[in-house]
Every structure is written in C-alpha cells, then in structure tokens.
Design a protein around this motif. Sequence first.
Motif, mmCIF file in Angstrom:
data_model
loop_
_atom_site.group_PDB
_atom_site.id
_atom_site.type_symbol
_atom_site.label_atom_id
_atom_site.label_comp_id
_atom_site.label_asym_id
_atom_site.label_seq_id
_atom_site.Cartn_x
_atom_site.Cartn_y
_atom_site.Cartn_z
ATOM 1 N N TYR A 14 0.753 -1.038 -0.001
ATOM 2 C CA TYR A 14 -0.149 -0.012 -0.059
ATOM 3 C C TYR A 14 0.869 1.231 0.189
ATOM 4 O O TYR A 14 0.303 2.252 -0.278
ATOM 5 C CB TYR A 14 -0.752 -0.163 1.337
ATOM 6 N N LYS A 28 -6.038 1.772 0.898
ATOM 7 C CA LYS A 28 -5.939 2.049 -0.518
ATOM 8 C C LYS A 28 -5.742 3.552 -0.624
ATOM 9 O O LYS A 28 -5.142 4.207 -1.769
ATOM 10 C CB LYS A 28 -6.496 1.207 -1.394
ATOM 11 N N THR A 77 -4.244 6.367 -0.159
ATOM 12 C CA THR A 77 -3.253 6.843 0.386
ATOM 13 C C THR A 77 -3.066 8.394 0.104
ATOM 14 O O THR A 77 -3.875 9.006 -0.580
ATOM 15 C CB THR A 77 -1.875 6.337 -0.472
#
Length: 674
Positions: free
Chosen positions: A270, A491, A493
């Motif tokens: 990730y 996810k 980010t």
Amino acid sequence: MTDPDRPDPAAPGAQTPAVASATLLADGLAHHEAGRLAEAETAYRRLLDQDPGNSDGWNLLGVVRAQQGDARACVRCIRSALAIREAPEYLYNLGTALRDLGRLDEAVAAYERVVRLAPDRADAHMAVGALHQLRRQPIEAIAAYRRAIAIRPDSAEAHSSLGMVLQEVGQREEAIAAFSAAILHKPSHAEGHSNLGFALQGLGRLSESAAAFAVALAFRPEFPEAWSNLGNTFKEMGLLDRAVAAYRTALAQRPHFPEAAGNLAMTQHYASECGNADFLATARESVARLGLATGVTAPPRAFPNAEDPDRPLRVGYVSGDFNSHPVGYFLESVLAAHDRAAVTIHCYANNVRRDALTDRLRARADVWRDIAGLDDDTVEGMVRGDGIDLLVDLSGHTAGNRLPLFARKPAPVQVSWLGYFGTTGLPAMDHIIADRHVVSPGEERFFTETVWRLPGSYLCFTPPSDRVPVTPPPMLGTGVVTLGCFQNRAKITSATVALWAGVLAAMPQARLLVKARQMGDAGVRQALRDRFAAHGIAANRVRMEGESPRADYLAGHGRIDIAVDTTPFGGGTTTAECLWMGVPLVTLRGDRWAGRIGESLLHTLGLADRLVADSPADYVAKVAALAGDPAALADLRAGLRGRLEQSPLCDGPGFARGLEAAYRAMWQGWCRKR
C-alpha cells in the motif's frame, strides 16, 4: 518370624503403613511444589512401592510425568489412580494429558465425567469449551462457556473465551458484550481489552478498536498479538507508517510470528515509498525469520508420484479464503470448469469462516479437506497421502496462509496464484502465475519463484449471483458528475488523495462518493476530509459511506458515473465488480503488481487506451473526457457488462484450459529433471 527390613509396629518410634504413606506423600508434594520434579517422582515411586493402592500417589506421579514432557506415561499413571478411585481431580488431569496428546475425543469424555461428578467445577466446563473450540464445534463451545459463567460470573477468562467463539461465528455484537464483561470483572485483563479491539475492528469501529488495543498494551507492553492487531487497525485507518511500526514491534517481541510477518509484507504494497525490491527483501526476511528458507523437514523425502508427463494430474488448492472473499469470487468458475479427465481437484480449506460460497466451492471439488487448526505435520501427511502432483498456494503472505506447509515441499511442484501480488520468498515455491501486465518483462528478479505468465489475464471473474441491473449514468438526471471509489480505506493513500484532488480541481462541479466498511467510523471520515481540505477540496464535495449488504453495495454503483482507482495499490475485485455494474474505471499505470490489476483487466476488455492513464495529468484528462461526453459515457455503460461477459475474463472453461496447460507444462518440466 519378624522381617528384619520392616519396622516393628510395636517398637518405639516405628511408623504405621498409613503414617509412612502420608509422610512419603507429603515429602513428594513438598518437592513437587518447589519444582524439584525428579525428587518428587522418586518420593511418589517410593510411596507406590510401599502402597500400590494409593490413588493420590498414582495421580501425582502422573502429573509429574506430564510436567516432565511424557503425557503418555501420565495417562497410564492416572488410569491406575482411576482404577482405584474415581475422583474429579484425577479425571481433570487425565483430560489435560489426553488433550496434550491430541486425543481430543477422549479428553472431552474425561472432562465431561468431571462435570458429572462435580457440576460446579467451572474449570472443567472451560476445558470442555476449549476442546469443542479446537474441534470446530462452536455451538457446543458456547454452551460450555456459558455454563462456566453461570458458576463463575466474575471469571474474566470465561467471558473472554466465550467472546472469541462468538466472534468466530460472526456474532460480533455479542462478542463485544462478552469481552466488555471480561473487562468489567477484571479491568486489568489485557487479553480482554485486546479481544475487544479485535471485535471492534471487525465491525469497522476503528477509533474504538485502536483505543482498546492501547489499553491492552498499557497493561501488557510485551503483547505481540495486540501489537500486530493494532497494526491492522492502523492500516485500515490509512495510517500505514504506524501500522508498519506496530508490526515491527510485534516481531521484535516474537521473531517467529507468521501473522505479524505476513501483515508487514502485505502492508508494504500500500505504501508509495516501498517498491518491488522492498517486497522481495521483506519476503526473504519473513522466510528467514520463520525458519522457512531451507524447509522445516530435512532432508526432503522422495516423492512416490509416477513420473509420467502425460497422465492425469492431482492438483491441490490451499487457501484460508474459500468463502465470500476475492479468492473465492475469482476461483469459483475455474473450479467448476476444470477438466476432470485432465485433473483431479483437492481443496485444503484453512478458513474458519464458512458461507454459501464455501458450500459451492466444496461442491465443485473432487476432494475437500478442512485443515484449519491442524498442524503442518498432519497436513503434509494428507497432501502426500493424496498423491498431489501440483500444490497451489492461494494466499501468499495474506491472512490464513500455510506457507510453512509449502516450505516442507509436500508436493513435487508448488505454485503460488491468485491470492497475493508478490513473491512468497520461499525457495520451495517453484512458480508464481502472473500475466504480462502485472509483471513486466525484466521484473523476474523481484521473485524467488519462476514467473509463469498466462497468455491473457491471470484472473477469471465469476459474475455476482445477485443480478443487480445496470443503470444509466446518474449525471443524465442530476447534471452533476459523481465520481466513486468503493475500495478499502488503506488504499486511499496520500498519493491517491492528491490524484483525486487534481480531478476535482479540474472538474469544479464534480463530487466524489467513497464507500467502504472503514468509512462507518467517524474518526476515519474526518481524517480523510482533513486530507482533502489540505488540497483545497471542500468537505461537501466528498461523501463517505460505510458498508452495505452485497446486493446494496452492487446497486450503489448506480449512483456514480465514473469510478476512480487508487494508487499505488489499485482495485482488483472491486474493479471487476465495478465494470460488471457498467461503470468505467480510470486507473493509473502502477509500478507494482498490486497497482496493475486494473490495467490487466482493462487490456483484456480492449479499453486500456481510454481508461489506463500513464501519468497523473493523463488520469485527470481521461476522467474529464469521459465526463465531457455524456452520450458516449451512457453508450459505454450500457454495453460494459456484455463486453465483460463475452470476454476471456468471464470464460471459465477457456481460462481453465489455459491454466491446466500451464500446470501440465510445469509437471512435464519436473518429470524432465528427474
């Protein structure tokens, strides 16, 4: 005649046999309680030489033998005690020894005899519950723990154990109540706080979960399970740096901790600052840490498998996700389409949670074996006994994996596929199945396995059983473009927020819908709003929602016009479902496998030129182009499900033939090397 070696009972100072036995018993107990096991054993044996009918002596000798590591001798001794007198304590000790020997049915019988003789023995009810839990009998375990709680309502251990089983069977609210009761009766019960954190995490109440783990660690800083689970909570909250730090703390406290090692390996995918070299290094580090670099059985045993390159093959699939999980969704149609003249399919299920998809997968297997809770020795024996030619790992470093089993090399050819997106790092894993998009030419150096690329996508999608209809773009009615992402919070980010903020800035009338289980937490929602605000995106342009039942989740795609993918870890299952629901998805070409799954799917559909972006600027341009032509968007949307259905992505038989050809070539390669 008087025996000169036996004291005369009439002589002054002589002991009676009863007094002598009591003296030897007391002497043995004194040594026993002080931890001097050899001296205690000597005293008990002297007692039994003098008084073979002393049941307490036989019982205590059995306990000493168990503490010395000889549970079989313990069973023999305690059975001798029970032949003289049936006592609850003897039966309890017998049950414990039988449990340690893995003779669970006999152990349950012994403990149940305890509770018949002494119904108020809460510890025996607890022991019965624990054994039912080991035997995957949750209803019986719950009943036994509730009986223990009825006797000892203040037992934090009983409440906590009950909560663990309730958690396993999906009764999460009831589990939270049980863990809360454990804490009420014992506020310093670190396990109770940790278990509560785990249950809250499962419900998406992440801020509360993190707080519960923090309390557990305040009471017990050396608590690797709590650190690892706290890391999972941080990951779900999008706090990747803190997650990695928590996993590393867990591993520092317990170097041989497969779950924490797997969590660390998974979380790196990730993180934008990590790359393929990091994934390889961490996989190798995990394998070395767990002692799997050279296998755990040495030397490896020979395989009895017939070295015929053209005979039917026995293929074994190993997974902890034979249920409603991405692995299950992508495997189902392949399992159903396997050519039984070419392969016999064995499934080794390491999952505790079972559902309707589990039942369907089980029906499609030739042989199904439940291996959850079984040790690697036992499962290795199963695999070898089944004569498996190719053993396929469907987990990699994800939860529920059995990588230590693969390290033993129980099958001639071992393959990793589907459940992970990087190297396992295992020398014993021969191949990893990929395609030309997810693993680009030249990236083989980042894998310890031989990369085996399928001609098309390495994925085969099983359409949802819920036939939710495709709807026209909502912008046709609202006049407002709604972008959407239904992927998990980890996810999203900083790079993803910046990417989406660029799209929203270029399209001032657009709004964004983010839907995921983690978004049910108010703290998570606020933290994400703050990240968008840092890019100048007002809070009213980003809507966040928690999880929904599957049919409602699929129908939710009817509320978005265009899906936007995450980076550096893109969508997989969510991308396929999004396309199934007629929503085009724009993805940014990634630098890692996990960031290229969408690219692989879109290339297979012939849509890469319109939907795969080469740069953030291209990403913004492609989203804007779709939004700028509502008629073309509506046309694309109307035909997208049909395009998917008619593509190789939904061709289970075609995919199965290609996969079987790969298996055959792998097998023939092994035969040639013999």
